[in-house]
Design a protein around this motif. Sequence first.
Motif, PDB file in Angstrom:
ATOM      1  N   TRP A 282      75.570  57.991  81.384  1.00 16.45           N
ATOM      2  CA  TRP A 282      76.221  58.684  80.271  1.00 16.45           C
ATOM      3  C   TRP A 282      76.113  60.184  80.482  1.00 16.45           C
ATOM      4  O   TRP A 282      75.069  60.687  80.896  1.00 16.45           O
TER       5      TRP A 282
ATOM      6  N   ARG B 229      68.010  52.210  71.468  1.00 12.00           N
ATOM      7  CA  ARG B 229      69.263  52.593  72.110  1.00 12.00           C
ATOM      8  C   ARG B 229      70.399  51.955  71.333  1.00 12.00           C
ATOM      9  O   ARG B 229      70.410  50.751  71.096  1.00 12.00           O
ATOM     10  N   GLU B 230      71.324  52.787  70.921  1.00 10.03           N
ATOM     11  CA  GLU B 230      72.474  52.325  70.152  1.00 10.03           C
ATOM     12  C   GLU B 230      73.744  52.786  70.864  1.00 10.03           C
ATOM     13  O   GLU B 230      73.850  53.946  71.258  1.00 10.03           O
ATOM     14  N   THR B 231      74.672  51.873  71.052  1.00  9.14           N
ATOM     15  CA  THR B 231      75.966  52.223  71.630  1.00  9.14           C
ATOM     16  C   THR B 231      77.064  51.884  70.629  1.00  9.14           C
ATOM     17  O   THR B 231      76.994  50.871  69.939  1.00  9.14           O
TER      18      THR B 231
ATOM     19  N   CYS C 213      82.492  54.906  75.061  1.00 16.64           N
ATOM     20  CA  CYS C 213      81.444  54.592  74.093  1.00 16.64           C
ATOM     21  C   CYS C 213      80.474  55.764  74.038  1.00 16.64           C
ATOM     22  O   CYS C 213      80.375  56.569  74.959  1.00 16.64           O
TER      23      CYS C 213
ATOM     24  N   ILE D  17      76.389  56.972  73.070  1.00 15.32           N
ATOM     25  CA  ILE D  17      75.032  56.462  73.070  1.00 15.32           C
ATOM     26  C   ILE D  17      74.168  57.357  72.201  1.00 15.32           C
ATOM     27  O   ILE D  17      74.323  58.576  72.198  1.00 15.32           O
TER      28      ILE D  17
ATOM     29  N   PHE E  86      70.009  57.588  71.647  1.00 16.29           N
ATOM     30  CA  PHE E  86      68.744  57.086  72.196  1.00 16.29           C
ATOM     31  C   PHE E  86      67.615  57.912  71.616  1.00 16.29           C
ATOM     32  O   PHE E  86      67.712  59.133  71.530  1.00 16.29           O
TER      33      PHE E  86
END
Length: 186
Positions: free
Chosen positions: A93, A112-114, A156, A158, A160
Amino acid sequence: MIAMQYSLVLPADYDMGIIDRRIAERGHFTDGFPGLAFKAYLHARKQGIPASSDNLYAPFYLWHTTEGMNEFLCGAGFQGLTQSFGWPSVRTWSVWHAQMSREIAGARYALRETLQIPPHADLAALRRAESAGSREMLSSRDVLATLAGFDPTNWCLIRFQLWDKVPDRRSDGQMQVYDVGHVSTG
């Protein structure tokens, strides 16, 4: 800066003690690695707290330079991982914002979120908003590092964070919580 992660999905009956020992024995090898901001040795257990849908070994890296990332991926450490677990797909990323506290080594959990970026989104506005949100996260006394970035190949973003306690967050995207076995800094 560039963020990087590979995730190894392990069998449901895999002895995760093997991963714990691997981190304990080898985690310090990336301490002081050139070009590295941090490497968080992440793992999640199907039977863990918090529970994961899979047993995972999923180190997360923040690189100051692509040269450092390339040196790592072409080096003996990554080669050893591929010989033990196979050839993983490595996600990267572009980093919009990243900050770390001085207590980063004390991180015990990671999140961690996407999220998918809608087609034709105003990327400049999204970058400002995600960077501001990332900066705000570090103001929480439980957050030890925070990062916001995006992948223009898959569109996308991210989010984190490294935490010193289990994160209590609701997701509007795809979220994974991990345990942290070790944090190396460059």
